[in-house]
Each structure stands twice: as C-alpha cells, then as structure tokens.
Design an enzyme around this catalytic site. Structure first.
Site, mmCIF file in Angstrom:
data_model
loop_
_atom_site.group_PDB
_atom_site.id
_atom_site.type_symbol
_atom_site.label_atom_id
_atom_site.label_comp_id
_atom_site.label_asym_id
_atom_site.label_seq_id
_atom_site.Cartn_x
_atom_site.Cartn_y
_atom_site.Cartn_z
ATOM 1 N N HIS A 68 0.805 -1.227 0.000
ATOM 2 C CA HIS A 68 0.000 0.000 0.000
ATOM 3 C C HIS A 68 0.834 1.272 0.000
ATOM 4 C CE1 HIS A 68 -3.524 -2.368 0.622
ATOM 5 N NE2 HIS A 68 -3.222 -2.726 1.847
ATOM 6 N N HIS A 98 2.208 8.833 -0.443
ATOM 7 C CA HIS A 98 1.145 8.508 -1.405
ATOM 8 C C HIS A 98 1.553 9.163 -2.716
ATOM 9 C CE1 HIS A 98 -1.599 7.360 1.959
ATOM 10 N NE2 HIS A 98 -0.894 8.269 2.601
ATOM 11 N N GLU A 108 -2.952 13.027 -1.740
ATOM 12 C CA GLU A 108 -4.287 12.719 -1.217
ATOM 13 C C GLU A 108 -5.091 14.001 -1.085
ATOM 14 O OE1 GLU A 108 -3.776 9.782 2.198
ATOM 15 O OE2 GLU A 108 -4.718 8.728 0.502
HETATM 16 C C1 SG4 Z 1 -0.631 3.888 5.354
HETATM 17 O O1 SG4 Z 1 -1.355 2.770 4.859
HETATM 18 C C2 SG4 Z 1 0.282 3.421 6.484
HETATM 19 O O2 SG4 Z 1 1.009 2.290 6.077
HETATM 20 C C3 SG4 Z 1 -0.499 3.098 7.727
HETATM 21 O O3 SG4 Z 1 0.426 2.853 8.782
HETATM 22 C C4 SG4 Z 1 -1.357 4.278 8.099
HETATM 23 O O4 SG4 Z 1 -2.121 3.957 9.247
HETATM 24 C C5 SG4 Z 1 -2.294 4.603 6.962
HETATM 25 O O5 SG4 Z 1 -1.529 4.923 5.819
HETATM 26 C C6 SG4 Z 1 -3.175 5.815 7.273
HETATM 27 O O6 SG4 Z 1 -2.366 6.907 7.650
HETATM 28 O O7 SG4 Z 1 -1.566 9.159 7.523
HETATM 29 N N1 SG4 Z 1 -2.546 8.185 5.430
HETATM 30 S S1 SG4 Z 1 -2.618 8.308 7.019
HETATM 31 O O8 SG4 Z 1 -3.965 8.722 7.384
HETATM 32 O O9 SG4 Z 1 -0.784 5.167 10.613
HETATM 33 C C7 SG4 Z 1 -1.694 4.410 10.454
HETATM 34 C C8 SG4 Z 1 0.357 1.671 9.429
HETATM 35 O O10 SG4 Z 1 -0.460 0.840 9.148
HETATM 36 C C9 SG4 Z 1 -2.491 3.915 11.577
HETATM 37 C C10 SG4 Z 1 1.392 1.493 10.460
HETATM 38 ZN ZN ZN Z 2 -0.900 8.646 4.534
#
Ligand code: SG4
Ligand code: ZN
Length: 259
Positions: A68, A98, A108
């Site tokens: 991802h 992203h 985003e």
């Molecule tokens: C990404 O998928 C990261 O890998 C996630 O990190 C993260 O979730 C997620 O994005 C959402 O984060 O800043 N885009 S965001 O809103 O940080 C978290 C993990 O899964 C919980 C560690």
């Molecule tokens: Zn993010």
C-alpha cells in the site's frame, strides 16, 4: 479475508465502508482545501521540529507496507513533536508516502482542486496514550504532518532513502537502513500549515487525526519519483496511485497558521 482493502476493484475506496464502517463517517480525509475559504487562527503556533534531527539510538525500518505504501517505522529513542497548538506532545511513529503513476496526480489532499505528484505523511501519537495502537481510535489520538511534493531539482537528501528502495520492491519486504536526520527530507524548519480535524486515509478510517498540511512543498526530480513507481503491490502490479478519493468537508472548517 475480511480485512483486505485496495485502491481499485471490488475492495476499493467505494467499498471500504462495508468492512470498515468508520470510512462512511462525516469527518473523513483527505479533503480539498479551498484556500479562499480557510480561516486564519493566530493560536496555530509554529511546530518545534528540533527532535527530527535526532539520529542516536534510533532505528529506521524501511518497509513495503502490504503493497500500500513505502513506510519508515521508528523504534528506539522517541522523537517528540511539540508546538502547533496540539493538545499534547506527540511521538513520531512512522512516515509514508502517497504517489501517482504520473506526476499530475498522487497527493491525497488537494489545494484549490490541484493534485500534487506525491504527499508525505509523518504519523505521530499522543504521548500520554503510550503507543500508536492505543491512540488509533482516540479523539485527537493522532497528529499527521503532511507535505506536498513538486517536481524540480534532484534532491540529494532523498537519496539517503531512495537508494534502499530496490530492497523493498515486493509487498512486505523490509530493511533496516542507516539512520539519517528526518529534517534532511523537509524544506524548512518553520512550517506554515493548514489545520483541520479528519481521519486516517486508509481503513479503518478512524476519525482520530489532527491534520497539519505544510504550505511549503518538498522538491524532488522526476527521476526520483521513479523509485516510488518501481515498487510493487501484493498482486505484483506497480504500486502507484495509492491515494484515497477526496471526502466531503461537511460541517468542518480549515484553519491556517499565517495570514
Ligand atoms: C498507510 O497505509 C500506512 O502504512 C499506515 O500505517 C497508516 O495507518 C495509513 O496509511 C493511514 O495513515 O496518515 N494516510 S494516514 O492517514 O498510521 C496508520 C500503518 O499501518 C495507523 C502502520
Ligand atoms: Zn498517509
């Protein structure tokens, strides 16, 4: 399985809410920021990023996170984020990106409807909650500091990270990399920023994030974007366009730290 999600197809963003109900909430991220509609808030003080330069006793773990994103996870000594009118000290957990298959998209958030080629997210949890997992679903549990990218000169500092991308091409590959100062990746020590309350931009979409988006972008060269686009997702397709569609602002307002 029930927790599978992706950016396209039957498990894509329009279906996330079926397995992850918070994704249908009223304060979701990302959003478009209409710069003509933001409110100046003089309480939005500068961030203190001094600890972002720490390297001692800190381990940086570079991982292709489930196909991802590319993520750097921190362990060891804590890196504390202060200031920014946050309700507590926040601890850096990880940063990730992203990006798009081409530079006309990838971020985003958008500014006045404009996408940037990439967006960096520095994810922190509220210090007194003790861990990222405890903070995920707590109000104001997380503070994410975001930076947009623009295409420009080659950014030598980024090569400290990008030179290890060939070792994480496949989903879930990971490697410990030599620790470097996080400040090397950021444009300036003073951060002017937009502020709003939102969510994780991926499942489970908890509405626990205080968002701060820098008004100053990071510059990288187009060839450096290719390091990101050379990664693969869990189905061995190119890991690109890992951004969630824009979410409605609803009753929220966006504030800004400078006039
Ligand atoms: C990404 O998928 C990261 O890998 C996630 O990190 C993260 O979730 C997620 O994005 C959402 O984060 O800043 N885009 S965001 O809103 O940080 C978290 C993990 O899964 C919980 C560690
Ligand atoms: Zn993010």
């Amino acid at each position: 399985g029930v927790t599978d999600w992706s950016y396209t197809g039957p498990h894509g963003p329009n279906h996330w809410h079926l397995d992850f109900p918070h994704c249908a909430g009223m304060t979701q991220s990302p959003i478009n920021i209409n710069t003509g509609d933001v409110l100046y808030n003089k309480a939005l003080k500068p961030f203190d990023l001094a600890e972002y330069s720490k390297t001692k006793q800190i381990t940086m773990h570079l991982v292709n996170k489930g196909g991802h994103t590319a993520e750097v996870e921190y362990t060891g000594d804590q890196i504390r984020l202060r200031g920014g009118n946050l309700p507590d000290i926040y601890i850096l957990s990880q940063f990730h990106f992203h990006w798009g298959s081409a530079s006309r998209r990838g971020s985003e958030h958008t500014l006045d409807g404009q996408h940037y080629p990439m967006e960096l997210h520095l994810v922190h949890y509220q210090s007194h909650l003790g861990s990222i997992n405890n903070a995920l679903d707590q109000p104001s549990g997380l503070a994410v500091l975001g930076y947009f990218f623009k295409i420009g000169e080659h950014n030598d500092n980024f090569d400290q990270l990008l030179k290890y991308f060939p070792q994480i091409k496949e989903s879930d590959q990971h490697v410990v990399i030599p620790t470097f100062p996080l400040l090397d990746l950021l444009p300036t020590p003073t951060v002017n920023y937009f502020r709003y309350d939102g969510s994780l931009t991926t499942p489970p979409c908890h509405e626990s994030v205080i968002w701060s988006l820098s008004t100053q972008p990071i510059e990288v060269a187009e060839e450096q974007m290719e390091a990101f686009r050379g990664l693969y997702d869990s189905t061995n397709h190119s890991l690109v366009d890992d951004f969630r569609p824009l979410q409605p602002l609803n009753e929220r307002t966006v504030q800004v730290s400078h006039r």
